[in-house]
Design an enzyme around this catalytic site. Structure first.
Site, PDB file in Angstrom:
ATOM      1  N   HIS B  83       0.758  -1.258  -0.045  1.00 36.47           N
ATOM      2  CA  HIS B  83       0.171  -0.047  -0.064  1.00 36.47           C
ATOM      3  C   HIS B  83       0.933   1.332   0.064  1.00 36.47           C
ATOM      4  O   HIS B  83       1.829   1.266   0.651  1.00 36.47           O
ATOM      5  CB  HIS B  83      -0.812  -0.206   1.112  1.00 36.47           C
ATOM      6  CG  HIS B  83      -2.023   0.916   1.118  1.00 36.47           C
ATOM      7  ND1 HIS B  83      -2.003   2.356   1.255  1.00 36.47           N
ATOM      8  CD2 HIS B  83      -3.272   0.716   0.984  1.00 36.47           C
ATOM      9  CE1 HIS B  83      -3.042   2.768   0.998  1.00 36.47           C
ATOM     10  NE2 HIS B  83      -4.031   1.913   0.733  1.00 36.47           N
ATOM     11  N   HIS B 169      11.043  13.780   8.177  1.00 40.44           N
ATOM     12  CA  HIS B 169      11.450  13.224   9.336  1.00 40.44           C
ATOM     13  C   HIS B 169      12.238  12.016   8.751  1.00 40.44           C
ATOM     14  O   HIS B 169      11.806  11.206   7.820  1.00 40.44           O
ATOM     15  CB  HIS B 169      10.789  12.846  10.126  1.00 40.44           C
ATOM     16  CG  HIS B 169      11.006  12.341  11.482  1.00 40.44           C
ATOM     17  ND1 HIS B 169      11.797  11.103  11.748  1.00 40.44           N
ATOM     18  CD2 HIS B 169      11.057  12.668  12.710  1.00 40.44           C
ATOM     19  CE1 HIS B 169      11.938  10.837  12.947  1.00 40.44           C
ATOM     20  NE2 HIS B 169      11.696  11.856  13.592  1.00 40.44           N
TER      21      HIS B 169
END
Lengths: 312, 312
Positions: B83, B169
């Site tokens: 996904h 991040h």
């Protein structure tokens, strides 16, 4: 302390006069702490079905108010309709909902039956889980012969009522009160005015004649719509899902060259029955069949707004 | 005073490690006044979906606790799954439920986005009804290129985040937070290991390529089951009912000589979508389509047990 919530589904022999239908619903809405969830009426059946929920005592008050309206405003001697009936309040089943047991419902059925007999001088038969004899478990056995055959039927000791006089009330007939699991009233309307076709299909699908498990069915004419109907009670939608019932009726109709106009639910249907149909049609795997948002929410919240006063 | 109740459906990039899945659910259940209704996880997607309901502040607490677990326990640099994703907490939609408005959800999305950026140094994009630019309304546009393409994508000023640093991040990537109407995540599993067939069927049904209104679809391989899947988001089940989606996939599969194994719902599905399928299949007349007992009860009771303390 858990609050036992019970559903009552009174079937009343009036489906035409709007002022009487309104008086019946107002009889319920005037009582505190009961909730009228639905009123379904049909002029050809000349019958209406109210769905009411609440706890025992308010429910009892609401139902006695219904008997009061019905016994004043309805006279079975002049009542005509295609649905079998033997009383102005023909039948009142109690169904256990939230934190209620079948025993709670049987007890409430007995309380209502006693009160109706005392207050309205109407004979009352207990049926379903509240039945006092095996032959009274099935509503259709009690109702056989209808209002018109009731005096003769009750002359036989076997049909002495559970409460009240041993003869019918002149205008209100008798009443049948009991307790049962949820039931789905599902009607299929056929594109024909040939009632014998509806009757033949009803015979094919009903359990009693070797058809589908948990299915009761009648073929009737709906004068006001100019068509005929297979009128179905499905008592076990887990064994026999609704779309199996519909598919069987549709196939039987098609074989006779008859189309389906539409179908209808009388009263309310448990969500599990509708979700079950959708799950089957969509081929959902078992883990996905309980993935309904509202079901999850309801399992948290319980069904009744007893604390709206606090919440709002 | 009405209490606005909101649903949050965080999609988190973990569908395999049971201890992380457990830590995620515990992060929610530890918070008072929020309710974890569902957790769906899939190992091939390597993703899980939590369905949580509550009021704004407790929901915010629960979601920040989820971000805390996910940013400690998941590292996207080693995450693999079929996904698309760009963050450890990939996407968090807010959906208005009871007495809540879309404006409430947009406001909550902004509050969560700001808090996530500040606390975890994760860039956050707002999407759906909370989007600040038209090209950010569609989640798939934000997610295109996924985690692996995020540094390059964010180097372009067009993809400056709404909150937080202008670079991903290192291990947590970015997060997408927004507000939307309910959506159904519905997967159809095909009896083949040919992922190109699933992709071709996905192309046929999705709106973007001229298919069904409100349908997004991907074809993916489910390694752990040895089959392929058409993974579907249905954003408008009133226009395109679920059984039309299923029927179209089934027909496309049949034309390719491929059978359907089963289907699944990820997260929860609104009752109205399931009732709509059943109503269509059963040919219910319009008046009978809202005859669901639990829906009537819920309209009385409201969805949340804030007053269990009083009720029990």
């Amino acid at each position: 302390m858990a609050i036992p919530v019970i559903e009552a589904v009174p079937n009343i022999s009036e489906g035409r006069r709007t002022e009487v239908l309104k008086a019946l619903s107002q009889a319920v809405t005037r009582v505190s702490d009961v909730f009228l969830l639905d009123q379904s009426a049909d002029p050809s059946h000349n019958r209406c079905v109210l769905t009411i929920v609440g706890t025992a005592n308010p429910l009892l008050d609401a139902l006695l108010a219904i008997y009061d309206v019905a016994s004043k405003d309805i006279d079975l001697r002049v009542h005509r309709g295609v649905h079998p009936r033997l009383g102005v309040v023909d039948v009142v089943p109690f169904v256990p909902l939230h934190d209620a047991s079948m025993t709670d419902c049987v007890e409430l059925a007995r309380r209502l039956a006693r009160a109706v007999a005392e207050r309205f001088a109407v004979p009352v038969f207990l049926y379903g889980e509240a039945a006092t004899r095996p032959e009274r478990r099935a509503l259709e056995m009690i109702r056989r012969g209808q209002f018109e055959g009731l005096t003769k039927k009750m002359a036989n000791d076997v049909w002495r009522p559970d409460f009240g006089p041993s003869v019918p009330h002149p205008s209100a007939g008798a009443s049948v009160v009991g307790a049962r699991e949820p039931l789905i009233a599902f009607n299929v309307n056929l594109e024909t005015d040939d009632v014998s076709a509806a009757r033949a299909i009803a015979r094919t699908i009903r359990e009693r004649d070797g058809g589908l498990s948990g299915v009761k069915a009648l073929g009737v004419r709906l004068e006001h719509r100019g068509l005929v109907q297979v009128s179905i009670n499905l008592t076990d939608y887990e064994t026999t899902p609704l779309h199996l019932v519909f598919g069987t009726v549709e196939r039987e109709a098609t074989q006779r060259g008859i189309g389906i106009v539409d179908t209808e639910i009388v009263g309310l249907v448990p969500m599990a029955a509708m979700a079950g149909v959708a799950s089957d049609v969509l081929r959902l795997d078992p883990l996905s069949q309980n993935q309904v948002l509202e079901t999850r929410l309801q399992s948290l919240a319980g069904p009744l707004p007893y604390h709206f006063g606090v919440a709002k």
